[in-house]
Design a protein around this motif. Structure first.
Motif, PDB file in Angstrom:
ATOM      1  N   HIS A   1      38.746 -29.780  70.565  1.00  0.00           N
ATOM      2  CA  HIS A   1      39.368 -28.758  69.727  1.00  0.00           C
ATOM      3  C   HIS A   1      38.859 -27.359  70.092  1.00  0.00           C
ATOM      4  O   HIS A   1      39.634 -26.393  70.098  1.00  0.00           O
ATOM      5  N   LEU A   2      37.592 -27.225  70.431  1.00  0.00           N
ATOM      6  CA  LEU A   2      37.054 -25.935  70.859  1.00  0.00           C
ATOM      7  C   LEU A   2      37.728 -25.453  72.143  1.00  0.00           C
ATOM      8  O   LEU A   2      38.101 -24.276  72.275  1.00  0.00           O
ATOM      9  N   VAL A   3      37.895 -26.357  73.104  1.00  0.00           N
ATOM     10  CA  VAL A   3      38.520 -25.977  74.372  1.00  0.00           C
ATOM     11  C   VAL A   3      39.979 -25.595  74.161  1.00  0.00           C
ATOM     12  O   VAL A   3      40.477 -24.618  74.733  1.00  0.00           O
TER      13      VAL A   3
ATOM     14  N   PHE B   1      30.944 -26.907  59.092  1.00  0.00           N
ATOM     15  CA  PHE B   1      30.195 -25.664  59.283  1.00  0.00           C
ATOM     16  C   PHE B   1      29.906 -25.412  60.766  1.00  0.00           C
ATOM     17  O   PHE B   1      30.031 -24.288  61.257  1.00  0.00           O
ATOM     18  N   ALA B   2      29.541 -26.504  61.468  1.00  0.00           N
ATOM     19  CA  ALA B   2      29.279 -26.343  62.898  1.00  0.00           C
ATOM     20  C   ALA B   2      30.548 -25.920  63.640  1.00  0.00           C
ATOM     21  O   ALA B   2      30.523 -25.054  64.524  1.00  0.00           O
ATOM     22  N   MET B   3      31.693 -26.509  63.248  1.00  0.00           N
ATOM     23  CA  MET B   3      32.954 -26.122  63.873  1.00  0.00           C
ATOM     24  C   MET B   3      33.297 -24.670  63.560  1.00  0.00           C
ATOM     25  O   MET B   3      33.734 -23.919  64.437  1.00  0.00           O
ATOM     26  N   ALA B   4      33.109 -24.262  62.310  1.00  0.00           N
ATOM     27  CA  ALA B   4      33.435 -22.879  61.941  1.00  0.00           C
ATOM     28  C   ALA B   4      32.577 -21.892  62.708  1.00  0.00           C
ATOM     29  O   ALA B   4      33.071 -20.867  63.205  1.00  0.00           O
ATOM     30  N   LEU B   5      31.285 -22.180  62.836  1.00  0.00           N
ATOM     31  CA  LEU B   5      30.375 -21.257  63.520  1.00  0.00           C
ATOM     32  C   LEU B   5      30.654 -21.210  65.018  1.00  0.00           C
ATOM     33  O   LEU B   5      30.811 -20.129  65.618  1.00  0.00           O
ATOM     34  N   LEU B   6      30.723 -22.387  65.663  1.00  0.00           N
ATOM     35  CA  LEU B   6      30.914 -22.407  67.110  1.00  0.00           C
ATOM     36  C   LEU B   6      32.297 -21.895  67.502  1.00  0.00           C
ATOM     37  O   LEU B   6      32.442 -21.173  68.498  1.00  0.00           O
TER      38      LEU B   6
END
Length: 465
Positions: A140-142, A182-187
């Motif tokens: 999802h980040l990529v 939270f980790a997804m929101a921050l990264l």
């Protein structure tokens, strides 16, 4: 509710409607439209050095990397889910399909990635992080990074808000389970911010480069126009001299014929009037290119005579007074050339010496002038600089001026560095050869002196007299 409250409410509703409309236009309308990832440019520092075949293949490097990374995540997710005893194949497909889709349909790939997060979160075990799996988190980040790079910054903000909203919804409805929201929101915030800033910086650099190129072209055009204006001012005396000769000859011609007809006198008078009018208009045109006031040069004093090749010796003497070593070589039979050729040749040599003094201080300079049958050859060559080269504050377009002078006369010119580290300017200006008199003319037969006859004139009806 007061009028102020109503106005505030309407403003807030208008802003909300505008935001929803922007969200719909960016992420909903034509979300799965075919927008393939464009090939990579081959103008990079490293790609330019590759062979032609490898350079053509390197254009598809981003597509290959995304596809390979998708395959790698699918294999990794398959292994993880197999070890945990879960459904490995669906998890692997939910991880890789969005990455493959984003290559051709960026916004649609993001929607698939968001749907995959929802499905994996709904099917996650009690003791696993959710809604994203380990491989789905990275996928999802990529996907968001690729979409942010290909769209506007507003789309990146919308994707981040919807991603955080999905994770917050899972946390709100199941607060007792461990979540990676939270980790997804921050990264994702850091990744999207980096991508947006890098994209903005590249676009700014591209605009700066484009503006510099446009400015360079405009500066070159302005320099050419200024040089042409200078040439026009310098050639004014040459043209004015010829027009003055025409006017004087037209005025004196009737007095060389006994009893000239009235029509002949009137014709020469008209020629003289036109020549004088042309001189006036010529000086007015010169005033236009000299100043803002078209009449500023109309009544001014004539300019000083323009320099010729005969004035090169004082010029070289002035250059030698600066400490420069200048040598002049003349080959061929020295003859008088047209004034325009003499003036342009002088200016070319002058500019060549100026460039040598400016860019190669202390270097020996050689000026060669060759009188050949078909024209005039010029060569100004200097060696490498032996002194400190100071930065030049000029526009650096002296070569353009020399090219304009040579091309105006139909000649050719080259200006390039030499193998020894100096600089060389060569030019050839064609000059029509004058007919030579026959050294052994045959004696002509004696003829009776011609009797003076009146000039044949035409009658008013066009018939010969």
């Amino acid at each position: 509710m007061t009028d102020t409250d109503q106005t505030t409410l309407r403003t807030e509703l208008r802003i909300a409607r505008g935001a929803l409309k922007g969200l719909r236009d960016d992420l909903v309308t034509d979300a799965f439209a075919f927008r393939p990832l464009p090939p990579r440019s081959t103008d990079g520092v490293f790609l330019r050095r590759l062979p032609d075949r490898l350079r053509d293949s390197a254009r598809w490097l981003p597509h290959t990397c995304l596809a390979a990374f998708a395959c790698f995540l699918m294999m990794l997710g398959f292994v993880f889910e197999s070890d945990r005893g879960g459904s490995a194949l669906p998890a692997a497909l939910l991880t890789g399909i969005p990455l493959f889709t984003v290559i051709f349909r960026p916004v649609g790939g993001w929607w698939l990635s968001l749907a995959a997060a929802f499905l994996t979160g709904a099917a996650a075990g009690e003791f696993s992080l959710w809604p994203w799996s380990a491989t789905g988190f990275v996928s999802h980040l990529v996907v968001m990074a690729v979409v942010a790079k290909r769209t506007r910054p507003r789309v990146a903000a919308q994707m981040w808000l919807l991603t955080v909203a999905l994770g917050s919804a899972f946390v709100f409805f199941m607060p007792y389970r461990a979540s990676d929201t939270f980790a997804m929101a921050l990264l994702s915030f850091v990744v999207l911010l980096t991508v947006v800033l890098a994209k903005g910086w590249r676009e700014t650099q591209a605009k700066v480069v484009e503006q510099v190129a446009v400015t360079q072209v405009e500066r070159s055009r302005r320099t050419v126009l200024e040089e042409r204006t200078t040439i026009a001012r310098e050639l004014h005396d040459v043209v004015a001299h010829h027009m003055s000769v025409i006017a004087i000859q037209a005025e004196a011609a009737p007095y060389r014929v006994e009893d000239p007809p009235a029509e002949l006198t009137r014709s020469f008078a008209i020629i003289r009037e036109n020549a004088v009018a042309a001189l006036s208009e010529l000086r007015r045109v010169l005033g236009v290119v000299r100043a803002d006031d078209p009449d500023s040069f109309a009544d001014s004093a004539p300019e000083a005579p323009q320099p010729t090749l005969a004035d090169l010796d004082p010029l070289l003497a002035n250059v030698r007074e600066t400490g420069a070593d200048v040598e002049k070589v003349v080959t061929g039979a020295v003859r008088t050339l047209p004034q325009g050729v003499e003036l342009s040749a002088y200016r070319i040599v002058q500019e060549g010496l100026s460039n040598a003094l400016r860019h190669a201080p202390g270097a020996a300079t050689r000026v060669e002038i060759g009188y050949v049958l078909g024209g005039l050859g010029l060569r100004v060559v200097n060696g490498p600089a032996t002194g400190e080269v100071r930065p030049s504050h000029g526009a650096g377009h002296g070569v353009l001026g020399m090219r304009e002078r040579v091309s105006m006369l139909g000649g050719e010119m080259t200006a390039e560095p030499t193998a020894e580290g100096g600089y060389e300017v060569t030019a050839f200006i064609p000059v029509a050869a004058e007919p030579r008199p026959d050294p052994n003319p045959e004696p002509a037969a004696p003829q009776a002196p011609p009797q003076r006859k009146p000039w044949p004139l035409a009658k008013s009806n066009g018939e010969p007299a």
